[in-house]
Design a protein around this motif. Sequence first.
Motif, mmCIF file in Angstrom:
data_model
loop_
_atom_site.group_PDB
_atom_site.id
_atom_site.type_symbol
_atom_site.label_atom_id
_atom_site.label_comp_id
_atom_site.label_asym_id
_atom_site.label_seq_id
_atom_site.Cartn_x
_atom_site.Cartn_y
_atom_site.Cartn_z
ATOM 1 N N GLY A 115 -13.953 29.618 30.643
ATOM 2 C CA GLY A 115 -14.705 29.224 30.051
ATOM 3 C C GLY A 115 -14.904 29.844 29.077
ATOM 4 O O GLY A 115 -15.266 29.463 27.258
ATOM 5 N N LEU A 116 -15.690 31.252 28.724
ATOM 6 C CA LEU A 116 -15.240 31.336 27.395
ATOM 7 C C LEU A 116 -15.130 31.598 26.923
ATOM 8 O O LEU A 116 -15.331 31.545 25.087
ATOM 9 C CB LEU A 116 -16.814 32.959 27.906
ATOM 10 N N TYR A 117 -12.997 31.850 26.911
ATOM 11 C CA TYR A 117 -12.583 31.784 26.256
ATOM 12 C C TYR A 117 -11.937 30.624 26.046
ATOM 13 O O TYR A 117 -11.306 30.445 23.763
ATOM 14 C CB TYR A 117 -11.589 32.961 26.316
ATOM 15 N N TYR A 118 -11.847 29.990 25.992
ATOM 16 C CA TYR A 118 -11.944 28.778 26.125
ATOM 17 C C TYR A 118 -12.676 27.318 24.995
ATOM 18 O O TYR A 118 -12.430 26.663 25.198
ATOM 19 C CB TYR A 118 -10.674 27.839 26.697
ATOM 20 N N GLY A 119 -13.743 28.209 25.188
ATOM 21 C CA GLY A 119 -14.867 26.887 24.685
ATOM 22 C C GLY A 119 -14.907 25.997 25.350
ATOM 23 O O GLY A 119 -15.273 24.400 25.444
ATOM 24 N N SER A 120 -14.806 26.348 27.008
ATOM 25 C CA SER A 120 -14.401 24.395 27.927
ATOM 26 C C SER A 120 -16.121 24.808 28.332
ATOM 27 O O SER A 120 -16.459 23.184 28.609
ATOM 28 C CB SER A 120 -14.819 24.925 29.859
ATOM 29 N N TYR A 121 -17.153 25.066 27.506
ATOM 30 C CA TYR A 121 -18.759 25.479 27.369
ATOM 31 C C TYR A 121 -19.378 24.109 26.840
ATOM 32 O O TYR A 121 -20.012 23.596 26.594
ATOM 33 C CB TYR A 121 -19.211 25.722 27.253
ATOM 34 N N LYS A 122 -18.234 23.750 25.211
ATOM 35 C CA LYS A 122 -18.800 22.986 24.351
ATOM 36 C C LYS A 122 -18.516 21.158 24.509
ATOM 37 O O LYS A 122 -18.160 21.166 25.499
ATOM 38 C CB LYS A 122 -17.866 22.815 23.386
ATOM 39 N N ALA A 123 -19.164 20.821 24.024
ATOM 40 C CA ALA A 123 -19.526 18.963 24.106
ATOM 41 C C ALA A 123 -18.232 18.491 24.418
ATOM 42 O O ALA A 123 -17.433 18.968 24.138
ATOM 43 C CB ALA A 123 -19.842 18.099 22.469
ATOM 44 N N PRO A 124 -18.013 17.639 25.377
ATOM 45 C CA PRO A 124 -19.345 17.206 25.984
ATOM 46 C C PRO A 124 -19.143 17.428 27.034
ATOM 47 O O PRO A 124 -19.655 17.234 28.355
ATOM 48 C CB PRO A 124 -19.173 15.473 26.262
ATOM 49 N N ARG A 125 -19.209 19.017 28.013
ATOM 50 C CA ARG A 125 -19.174 19.620 28.538
ATOM 51 C C ARG A 125 -20.474 20.741 29.012
ATOM 52 O O ARG A 125 -20.378 21.560 29.910
ATOM 53 C CB ARG A 125 -18.217 20.320 29.233
ATOM 54 N N GLU A 126 -21.422 20.763 28.002
ATOM 55 C CA GLU A 126 -22.814 21.400 27.994
ATOM 56 C C GLU A 126 -23.444 21.307 29.318
ATOM 57 O O GLU A 126 -23.123 22.571 30.356
ATOM 58 C CB GLU A 126 -23.529 21.063 27.388
ATOM 59 N N LEU A 127 -23.548 20.245 30.243
ATOM 60 C CA LEU A 127 -24.225 20.252 31.911
ATOM 61 C C LEU A 127 -23.063 20.818 32.749
ATOM 62 O O LEU A 127 -22.953 21.271 33.295
ATOM 63 C CB LEU A 127 -24.555 18.602 31.661
ATOM 64 N N LEU A 128 -22.062 20.739 32.099
ATOM 65 C CA LEU A 128 -20.945 20.914 33.727
ATOM 66 C C LEU A 128 -20.705 22.225 33.593
ATOM 67 O O LEU A 128 -21.392 23.406 34.195
ATOM 68 C CB LEU A 128 -19.431 20.831 33.208
ATOM 69 N N TRP A 129 -21.078 23.348 32.540
ATOM 70 C CA TRP A 129 -21.313 24.472 31.934
ATOM 71 C C TRP A 129 -22.555 24.793 32.765
ATOM 72 O O TRP A 129 -22.961 26.148 33.674
ATOM 73 C CB TRP A 129 -21.484 24.844 30.739
#
Lengths: 422, 181
Positions: A115-129
């Motif tokens: 998640g950190l490498y591929y930026g999975s936490y970025k919009a629109p997946r903030e809440l998922l993170w």
Amino acid sequence: MAGGPRRQYNNPIIRWIEYRLPIVSTMEATLGRDMPTPRNLNYWWSMGMILTVALAIQILTGIFLAMHYVPTAEGAFDSVERIMRDVNNGWMIRYMHANGASLFFAAVYIHIMRGLYYGSYKAPRELLWILGVLLLFIMMATAFIGYVLPWGQMSFWGATVITNLFSAIPLIGETLTTWIWGGFAVDNPTLNRFFSLHYLLPFVIAGITVLHIWALHVHGPSNPIGISPKGKHDTLPYHPYYTTKYLTVFGITLIIFAFFVFYEPLYLNHPDSFKPADPLSTPSHIVPEWYFLPFYAILRAIPDKLGGVVMFIASVAILFLVPFLDTSKVRSSRFRPIYKQFYWIFIADVILLGWCGSQPAGGIALLLARIGTVYYFAHFLLVMPLVGWFEKPRPIPDGISKPVIPKERGDIPTRSSPEAAE
Amino acid sequence: MSSTADKEQDKEASRRDFLFITAGAASLVGAGMAVWPFINSMNPAKDTLALATTEVDLSPIEEGQRITVMWRKKPVFIDHRTKDQIEKARNVSLSELKDPQSDNDRVQRPEWLVLVGICTHLGCIPKGQRTGDQLGEYKGWFCPCHGSHYDTSGRIRKGPAPTNLPVPPYKFTNETTIQIG
């Protein structure tokens, strides 16, 4: 969970059920043949499945262990030995449970690293993170209280040291610690409530996992190039394409897991766990399980009691803020030449902290832990916001179906910004 | 006209607000009262509290000897101090101490030092009760977990522990017996 038209089924039983509770179509739309999934997911995206399997292993083995375990200070240690010696296949179930915890954490750390490498936490997946970080917190609590249950020396003193962290809180610390213990030291009431919570929390994890998958479903998984699919040509049905792909990982994981369970079941254990808890004698060197070592190193690196506790909690809680600290609009580190290097320095820093946490406090390990702690927080608070501003990302490809073009050629059709690419 | 209507509406609204607020406050209090028994059930139970006092006969303890007794499931160190140890504890100026407290305030009779034997850092049991144990740089107690040194009055002198080893409440019930708790 998804709206829209639902699949029609020929099987009359499924049709009967579907009419009343559209559970089959919901499952197929969530992680089945009706879930359009980016076609370029690599093996790092398989950890969600491994984590589900790990949770299932823990719950199943745990239920059977609980049938034989005695949650009292007098009976706990002996009942665990009885499980190991007398209960049919008890040794296997217990080793699966103990090593299953390590499997769970190994998978969750790979999942987070991805998640950190591929930026999975970025919009629109903030809440998922954020739900994911919450799951990590509950997992850690569950693992910690589970480690206490066998009531060996490491269990007891691990529980003592960690519950004493709360006594650092000004004003209410003492009262809070007494409340957590249900007495004036870690003792039978503490063990009872830890058992109760250890049974409860996995189901809380399962519940939040449903929210996590729901949030995943809304915008679909991110992918290695971080560009959202633009149509059918960019996606594949989750089933059978990814189910089969990830079954490979599942098989390999089970082989590794079986190796530990059957050949090296105590590799990650500590000899002091074989001594029954003795409230009058502290082991000379208290170490947590491997998956807590980096955080334990941070706790010990701070020379102040309250400060250590605050940083200890902050070291995990800071993950909540990651979606807001990373200022780069580009999701994937593949297109972030500078951040990519910082990413690997960060991973090395966490491994270094893990090593420091395994050493007795003092000397070079303490010095390195302090440097490592400063860098750990600097990565989130300085590197993430600043690199996002100053870094010039590499050209972003047009879409998922395009990036097969050799990386170094200058004539790739590109868009200047990822928003344009969206 | 409109201002009167507004006022009337305001009046209506405030009456409704009042009901909302009182109902809300009452349900909050109700929720709190419903939750409290459950939270309180996790506090020490009556039988746990019943273990709250311990009597100790001091007569068999020789000068220079230390014993450990249990009080509230915690180890309590009882130290029959020698003249030399008392001397050492008293010849320290308070400015040298991390948690300043004079030896006099920590004992009822100088030869008897009574301490809760739990390191104030993270709850390990300091070494020093048994012969041959490491006593630390100040010849009192030494906690091996994270390296806290205590002096012959149980005061923290070096290491991460924030405060001195606490003195439990106790009283001499006669010349040679104390009741802790």
